[in-house]
Enzyme design. Structure first.
Site, short mmCIF file in Angstrom:
data_model
loop_
_atom_site.label_atom_id
_atom_site.label_comp_id
_atom_site.label_asym_id
_atom_site.label_seq_id
_atom_site.Cartn_x
_atom_site.Cartn_y
_atom_site.Cartn_z
N GLY A 50 0.54 -1.00 -0.14
CA GLY A 50 0.09 -0.51 0.12
C GLY A 50 1.10 1.09 0.03
O GLY A 50 1.87 1.39 0.16
N GLN A 55 2.75 10.25 2.06
CA GLN A 55 3.98 9.64 1.64
C GLN A 55 5.10 9.59 0.78
O GLN A 55 5.85 9.83 0.61
CB GLN A 55 3.80 7.69 1.92
CG GLN A 55 3.43 7.55 3.18
CD GLN A 55 3.12 6.12 3.07
OE1 GLN A 55 2.20 5.31 2.44
NE2 GLN A 55 4.60 4.74 3.82
N CYS A 95 6.19 -0.19 7.29
CA CYS A 95 5.48 1.38 7.00
C CYS A 95 6.35 0.76 6.28
O CYS A 95 7.73 1.08 6.28
CB CYS A 95 4.91 2.11 8.37
SG CYS A 95 4.40 3.52 7.15
N LEU A 96 6.33 1.36 4.75
CA LEU A 96 7.67 1.91 3.76
C LEU A 96 7.91 3.37 4.27
O LEU A 96 9.11 3.86 3.79
CB LEU A 96 7.49 2.58 2.28
CG LEU A 96 6.55 0.91 1.88
CD1 LEU A 96 6.12 1.40 0.65
CD2 LEU A 96 7.59 0.17 1.78
N HIS A 137 -4.57 1.68 7.46
CA HIS A 137 -2.83 1.68 7.48
C HIS A 137 -2.89 3.23 6.55
O HIS A 137 -2.37 4.27 6.71
CB HIS A 137 -2.59 0.80 8.17
CG HIS A 137 -0.58 1.85 7.37
ND1 HIS A 137 0.36 0.75 7.86
CD2 HIS A 137 0.16 2.36 6.19
CE1 HIS A 137 1.29 0.92 7.57
NE2 HIS A 137 1.41 2.51 7.45
N GLU A 138 -3.72 2.50 5.18
CA GLU A 138 -3.17 4.22 3.86
C GLU A 138 -4.19 5.28 4.82
O GLU A 138 -3.45 6.60 4.99
CB GLU A 138 -3.15 3.57 2.88
CG GLU A 138 -2.95 2.33 2.43
CD GLU A 138 -1.30 2.28 2.87
OE1 GLU A 138 -0.99 3.26 2.82
OE2 GLU A 138 -0.25 1.38 2.96
N HIS A 141 -2.40 7.65 6.82
CA HIS A 141 -1.70 8.60 6.41
C HIS A 141 -1.87 9.64 5.80
O HIS A 141 -1.03 11.15 6.07
CB HIS A 141 -1.11 7.29 5.18
CG HIS A 141 0.26 6.38 5.35
ND1 HIS A 141 1.50 6.63 6.53
CD2 HIS A 141 0.03 5.58 5.83
CE1 HIS A 141 2.50 6.04 6.73
NE2 HIS A 141 1.39 4.81 6.05
O1 GNR Z 1 4.48 -2.57 3.24
C1 GNR Z 1 3.56 -2.48 3.85
N1 GNR Z 1 3.11 -3.08 4.39
C2 GNR Z 1 2.06 -3.53 5.75
C3 GNR Z 1 2.10 -4.40 6.03
C4 GNR Z 1 1.32 -4.88 7.30
C5 GNR Z 1 -0.04 -3.30 7.46
C6 GNR Z 1 0.32 -2.34 6.69
C7 GNR Z 1 1.20 -2.91 5.63
S1 GNR Z 1 0.98 -0.98 4.94
C8 GNR Z 1 3.21 -0.80 4.00
C9 GNR Z 1 3.27 -0.11 3.27
C10 GNR Z 1 3.45 0.57 3.66
O2 GNR Z 1 3.68 1.66 4.57
N2 GNR Z 1 1.73 1.83 3.47
O3 GNR Z 1 1.33 3.01 3.59
NI NI Z 2 2.70 2.88 5.58
#
Ligand code: GNR
Ligand code: NI
Length: 180
Positions: A50, A55, A95-96, A137-138, A141
């Site tokens: 995601g 980001q 999270c990236l 999660h997104e 952000h």
């Molecule tokens: O790549 C991602 N893996 C992930 C694993 C578990 C819960 C959420 C994520 S999102 C993350 C990519 C990211 O940072 N998206 O904002």
């Molecule tokens: Ni993230």
């Protein structure tokens, strides 16, 4: 006329630009579709499941997700909203924007999401499992929130110090692993 796709730079915690709150998209036009395409290329290259526009320092309410193994489930959501949620789910998250850190977070297990798709059509979907966690999660952000905000102050401070050290050492070395 079609512009080439681009891999965008991903901001890293504790960059304060990750705290910006994104603004609704008024119209899904060519520039929004270009952002979506660039975000998919950036997400797949990372690699991640995601990515939110915040980001990559773009303040439009746009997210892209694909939790499949074979990149077959690409989903772009513009102005996404969770209109219902149910149950609890604990999952290890990465999270990236917080490379190399994996911690357990509790979220809703099932969600109903309303959004516009890449063509500007209104959609509503019931979603569960990893995809539901990823979309929550997104959307966080887009509201300037990170998964480390759910951890203790002590844990978050340790993570901040580790990432500040990594940045000083010019390290993107922990990023080349799928954050799942
Ligand atoms: O790549 C991602 N893996 C992930 C694993 C578990 C819960 C959420 C994520 S999102 C993350 C990519 C990211 O940072 N998206 O904002
Ligand atoms: Ni993230």
């Amino acid at each position: 006329m079609g512009q080439d796709m681009a891999i965008l730079d991903i901001l890293h915690f504790p960059d304060t630009r990750l705290r910006n709150v994104a603004k609704p998209v008024a119209q899904v036009d060519g520039s929004v579709r270009q952002l979506i395409d660039d975000m998919f290329e950036t997400m797949y290259a990372a690699p991640g499941i995601g990515l939110a526009a915040v980001q990559v320092n773009d303040l439009r309410r746009v997210i892209v997700v694909d939790t499949s193994e074979d990149r077959s489930q690409a989903l772009a959501l513009v102005n996404p909203e969770i209109i219902a949620k149910q149950g609890d789910e604990s999952m290890d998250e990465g999270c990236l924007s917080v490379p190399g850190v994996y911690e357990t977070v509790q979220r809703a297990a099932q969600i109903r999401v309303r959004a516009l798709d890449r063509e500007g059509n209104a959609i509503e979907k019931d979603i569960d499992g990893l995809l539901a966690v990823c979309i929550q999660h997104e959307i966080d952000h887009l509201d300037g929130k990170l998964f480390v905000d759910y951890l203790s102050n002590l844990k978050r401070q340790r993570i901040r110090k580790k990432l500040e050290k990594d940045a000083r050492q010019g390290g993107d070395k922990t990023q080349r692993r799928r954050a799942i």
